[in-house]
Scaffold this active site. Structure first.
Site, PDB file in Angstrom:
ATOM      1  N   LYS A  66      38.554  30.567  43.042  1.00  0.00           N
ATOM      2  CA  LYS A  66      39.139  31.296  44.181  1.00  0.00           C
ATOM      3  C   LYS A  66      38.508  30.865  45.514  1.00  0.00           C
ATOM      4  CE  LYS A  66      40.520  35.291  41.432  1.00  0.00           C
ATOM      5  NZ  LYS A  66      40.439  36.743  41.222  1.00  0.00           N
ATOM      6  N   ASP A 102      44.361  40.522  45.200  1.00  0.00           N
ATOM      7  CA  ASP A 102      43.559  41.377  44.305  1.00  0.00           C
ATOM      8  C   ASP A 102      43.386  42.789  44.871  1.00  0.00           C
ATOM      9  OD1 ASP A 102      43.162  39.567  42.240  1.00  0.00           O
ATOM     10  OD2 ASP A 102      41.270  38.811  43.038  1.00  0.00           O
ATOM     11  N   GLY A 127      29.029  46.352  42.473  1.00  0.00           N
ATOM     12  CA  GLY A 127      29.122  44.893  42.410  1.00  0.00           C
ATOM     13  C   GLY A 127      29.317  44.308  43.796  1.00  0.00           C
ATOM     14  N   GLY A 129      30.233  40.701  43.960  1.00  0.00           N
ATOM     15  CA  GLY A 129      30.736  39.357  43.671  1.00  0.00           C
ATOM     16  C   GLY A 129      32.140  39.181  44.237  1.00  0.00           C
ATOM     17  N   ASN A 151      24.810  47.372  44.443  1.00  0.00           N
ATOM     18  CA  ASN A 151      24.672  46.157  43.639  1.00  0.00           C
ATOM     19  C   ASN A 151      23.270  46.056  43.066  1.00  0.00           C
ATOM     20  OD1 ASN A 151      25.900  43.779  42.589  1.00  0.00           O
ATOM     21  ND2 ASN A 151      24.707  42.540  44.020  1.00  0.00           N
TER      22      ASN A 151
END
Ligand code: NDP
Length: 267
Positions: A66, A102, A127, A129, A151
């Site tokens: 991506k 997304d 998270g 990421g 995170n």
């Protein structure tokens, strides 16, 4: 010759995109060919460029490309720019348009399929990421009461939050003790290895929704923990997967397919 599309990743054999887009094409009475393309980890651009030059009209991009797709696009949507990642490519003459669906996929699943408001809610995103990066802006656009990004490596969350000028609070897991949230979204890859992010048990407010972006593996350790600690609604990431694909269909083919027929007995 029907229009040609592809999903490009490594690995890619597990991708459900060909079945999903075939079903969308059937619904909208469109004729297309949709294939999986496995690119070597150092060969994304060669594979996607060969596909484009063979007449491909667009592609979906999955792990780990991506970021490279973001660099390959010659024109970007605002949401792709915010995420610094592209999961949808549309080829129009010499222009390679890159978008990221997304976040819209997550928001549409929460709102349309699960009937959950985001406005005014206390949202906790786990998270920092690629998956978290893709959903922060679309979540903020829904005007939650607050958005906290936790995170395992707090520095990474802090760096990410800095891009949103005060709209996002970043922290490590220990700092969540004593706080409660209405919506807790697991955007870590912990569920891939059967692990549980080190969440304090009290984070789920009354009527909280626990959402794991992981799908297809039954109840994850995160969802089991949420169930045991007061979350009243649980959801996996299948709806997000379908909704990001539907949004990508809108971007590339200009039609919005219906996703509920594919959700089946998700929950
Ligand atoms: P990345 O590898 O980019 O990021 C992984 C994140 O998970 C990092 O923040 C990492 O923390 C954290 N992490 C990993 N293991 C643990 C653990 N045991 N405890 C706590 N934190 C952990 O992955 P992505 O962001 O690309 O993907 C994350 C998940 O989202 C995957 O499961 C993926 O399948 C899913 N996903 C689902 C989508 C859908 O449509 N449903 C779409 C996109 C992604 P640290 O920084 O400390 O290493």
């Amino acid at each position: 010759m029907p229009d040609q599309y592809a999903v490009i990743g490594n690995p890619v054999a597990h991708s459900k995109s060909p079945q999903i887009h075939a079903e969308f094409a059937r619904q909208t009475a469109q004729d297309l060919i949709y294939v999986r393309l496995l690119a070597p980890t150092d060969g994304f651009v060669a594979v996607v460029e060969a596909f484009r030059l063979r007449g491909g009209l667009g592609a979906n991009v999955t792990l780990p490309f991506k970021g490279e797709a973001f660099g390959y696009a010659t024109r970007l949507s605002e949401r792709a720019r915010a995420a610094q990642a592209v999961n949808t490519l549309k080829f129009e003459g010499d222009t390679i348009f890159g978008d990221n669906t997304d976040g819209a996929g997550l928001v549409n699943d929460l709102r349309r399929n699960l009937g959950r408001m985001i406005a005014g809610q206390r949202v906790l995103l786990l998270g920092a990421g690629g998956a978290a990066r893709g959903v922060i802006k679309p979540l903020l656009e829904q005007q939650p009461a607050s958005l906290v990004l936790a995170n395992r490596t707090p520095d990474k969350a802090e760096r990410l939050a800095q891009g949103y000028s005060g709209g996002v609070e970043a922290c490590g897991y220990a700092a969540l003790a004593g706080r409660q949230f209405d919506l807790v979204i697991n955007a870590t890859s912990a569920s891939l290895t059967g692990a549980l992010p080190p969440l304090p048990p009290g984070v789920f407010a009354t009527s909280a929704l626990a959402y794991d972006m992981m799908y297809g593996v039954g109840e994850t350790p995160f969802l089991a923990f949420a169930r045991a600690n007061g979350a009243t609604m649980l959801a996996d990431g299948l709806g997000m997967l379908l909704e990001q694909a539907a949004e990508s269909c809108v971007v590339v083919r200009g039609r919005r397919p219906a996703t509920p027929p594919l959700l089946g007995g998700r929950r």
